[in-house]
Design an enzyme around this catalytic site. Structure first.
Site, PDB file in Angstrom:
ATOM      1  N   ASN A  91      17.978  25.348  15.801  1.00  0.00           N
ATOM      2  CA  ASN A  91      18.618  26.160  14.754  1.00  0.00           C
ATOM      3  C   ASN A  91      17.762  27.371  14.381  1.00  0.00           C
ATOM      4  OD1 ASN A  91      20.765  26.786  13.109  1.00  0.00           O
ATOM      5  ND2 ASN A  91      19.921  25.692  11.358  1.00  0.00           N
ATOM      6  N   TYR A 140       8.676  22.911  11.484  1.00  0.00           N
ATOM      7  CA  TYR A 140       9.295  23.969  10.685  1.00  0.00           C
ATOM      8  C   TYR A 140       8.398  25.223  10.680  1.00  0.00           C
ATOM      9  CZ  TYR A 140      10.721  26.395   6.374  1.00  0.00           C
ATOM     10  OH  TYR A 140      11.103  27.338   5.446  1.00  0.00           O
ATOM     11  N   PHE A 168       6.311  31.433  -0.619  1.00  0.00           N
ATOM     12  CA  PHE A 168       5.676  30.191  -1.014  1.00  0.00           C
ATOM     13  C   PHE A 168       6.844  29.315  -1.511  1.00  0.00           C
ATOM     14  CE2 PHE A 168       1.148  30.495  -0.048  1.00  0.00           C
ATOM     15  CZ  PHE A 168       1.260  31.631   0.723  1.00  0.00           C
TER      16      PHE A 168
END
Ligand SMILES: NC(=O)c1ccc[n+]([C@@H]2O[C@H](COP(=O)([O-])OP(=O)(O)OC[C@H]3O[C@@H](n4cnc5c(N)ncnc54)[C@H](O)[C@@H]3O)[C@@H](O)[C@H]2O)c1
Length: 323
Positions: A91, A140, A168
């Site tokens: 993805n 990730y 962040f």
């Protein structure tokens, strides 16, 4: 001026559409609604579809005069990326490759990319500056770093300029109450804590109480979502003015522990919030806090909301409204 907003039905993307519209742009949202909500697309039109569908993307670019892309669409659960890495590479990385190819094929040469502090991995000093080592510790973060790299390579090869904004932790909600954080399956701390305060959940899990921090819980830098989307508009203007490809930290420079966030939520809501101490999650890091001087210099951007009370307060107003 038409701006393609991938993931514009999601949390940050929907707030970005409002900021774009307020700045005089026309947002065009592409979202597969895997995590987003149709009703969150209040500024601009929604094109339901997936970044991995090249024909769909090409048609959108052909049918419009898209000047730039704000690329939010991604899966973003660190712990899930550890147990299902291929989902994240497919993805977040393959989807971004398709998007960049479509943009290039249709002479769109500006991209603002939603990157993350997870590209740094375990920092060797705090606060983190952009040139610090980038050694992600979860799929990730690896995927986001790969996309940053691809964007830089596409500038060298094709003149596609980009700004990678390394967020962040995005938090809070639109102060006018138009939008907020709204996921069917929530994994983020502040909305989970507020669901407990609202009586929708029994308790909130605190993952890890043995980190080397002052109270043993993990520390994160929470940036208010409206400040974050203002940074996107500033990044767009930077590219429009001929600015160079760059990567910038977007935070506040102040970290709060999970325990501090929960205590703040207790004060802001005046409610009882039960917690369950759970083991650390794989892929999680003890402390991530940004140095944002480069964003201040390059974009003339600074967060306007820094106190965690103010961030939680906007999220609580949204939570109360959403019930
Ligand atoms: N929220 C944070 O704290 C945070 C921190 C760092 C980075 N980021 C990044 O910012 C971006 C936005 O985050 P968010 O919190 O708004 O997430 P979100 O899940 O609310 O929004 C992402 C949106 O993208 C859509 N989407 C996902 N895959 C898609 C695909 N293949 N095609 C079309 N649409 C797709 C989802 O339906 C969703 O609406 C993400 O790229 C995320 O990795 C977020």
């Amino acid at each position: 001026m038409e701006i393609l907003v991938t993931g514009g039905a999601g949390y940050v993307g929907s707030h970005a559409c409002k900021a774009l519209a307020n700045a005089g742009y026309t947002p065009l949202v592409v979202d597969n609604l895997s995590r987003g909500n149709t009703h969150a697309v209040k500024w601009g039109s929604l094109y339901e579809g997936d970044l991995r569908d090249t024909a769909f993307l090409d048609k959108i670019f052909r049918d419009h005069d898209i000047q730039a892309v704000l690329h939010f669409a991604a899966d973003s659960n660190v712990a899930e990326s550890v147990v299902d890495p291929s989902k994240y590479y497919k993805n977040n990385v393959a989807g971004s490759i398709n998007l960049v190819e479509s943009a290039l094929n249709n002479r769109c040469d500006k991209v603002i990319f939603s990157s993350t502090c997870q590209v740094y991995g375990t920092p060797n000093k705090l606060p983190i500056v952009e040139d610090d080592p980038k050694l992600p510790v979860n799929p990730y973060g690896h995927g986001k770093l790969l996309v940053e790299r691809m964007l830089r390579d596409c500038d060298e090869a094709h003149g596609l300029r980009s700004v990678s904004l390394r967020y962040f932790n995005a938090a809070g909600a639109d102060p006018q109450g138009d939008l907020g954080e709204e996921h069917h399956q929530e994994s983020r701390l502040i909305p989970l804590v507020l669901r407990v305060a609202a009586g929708i959940r029994e308790a909130v899990e605190v993952y890890g109480s043995d980190y080397p921090t002052q109270d043993g819980t993990a520390i994160r830098d929470y940036v208010h979502v409206t400040d974050l989307v203002d940074a996107h508009v500033a990044a767009l203007k930077h590219l429009e003015a001929g600015g160079e490809t760059t990567a910038l930290n977007i935070g506040t420079g102040r970290g709060y522990s999970v325990k501090e966030v929960i205590d703040t939520a207790r004060t802001v809501t005046g409610r009882t919030i039960r917690t369950n101490i759970a083991p650390r999650r794989p892929g999680d890091l003890p402390e991530l806090v940004a140095n944002c001087e480069r964003a201040a210099r390059v974009l003339d951007w600074q967060p306007s909301v820094v106190a965690i009370e103010d961030i939680v307060e906007t999220a609580w107003r949204w939570q109360c409204r959403a019930q």
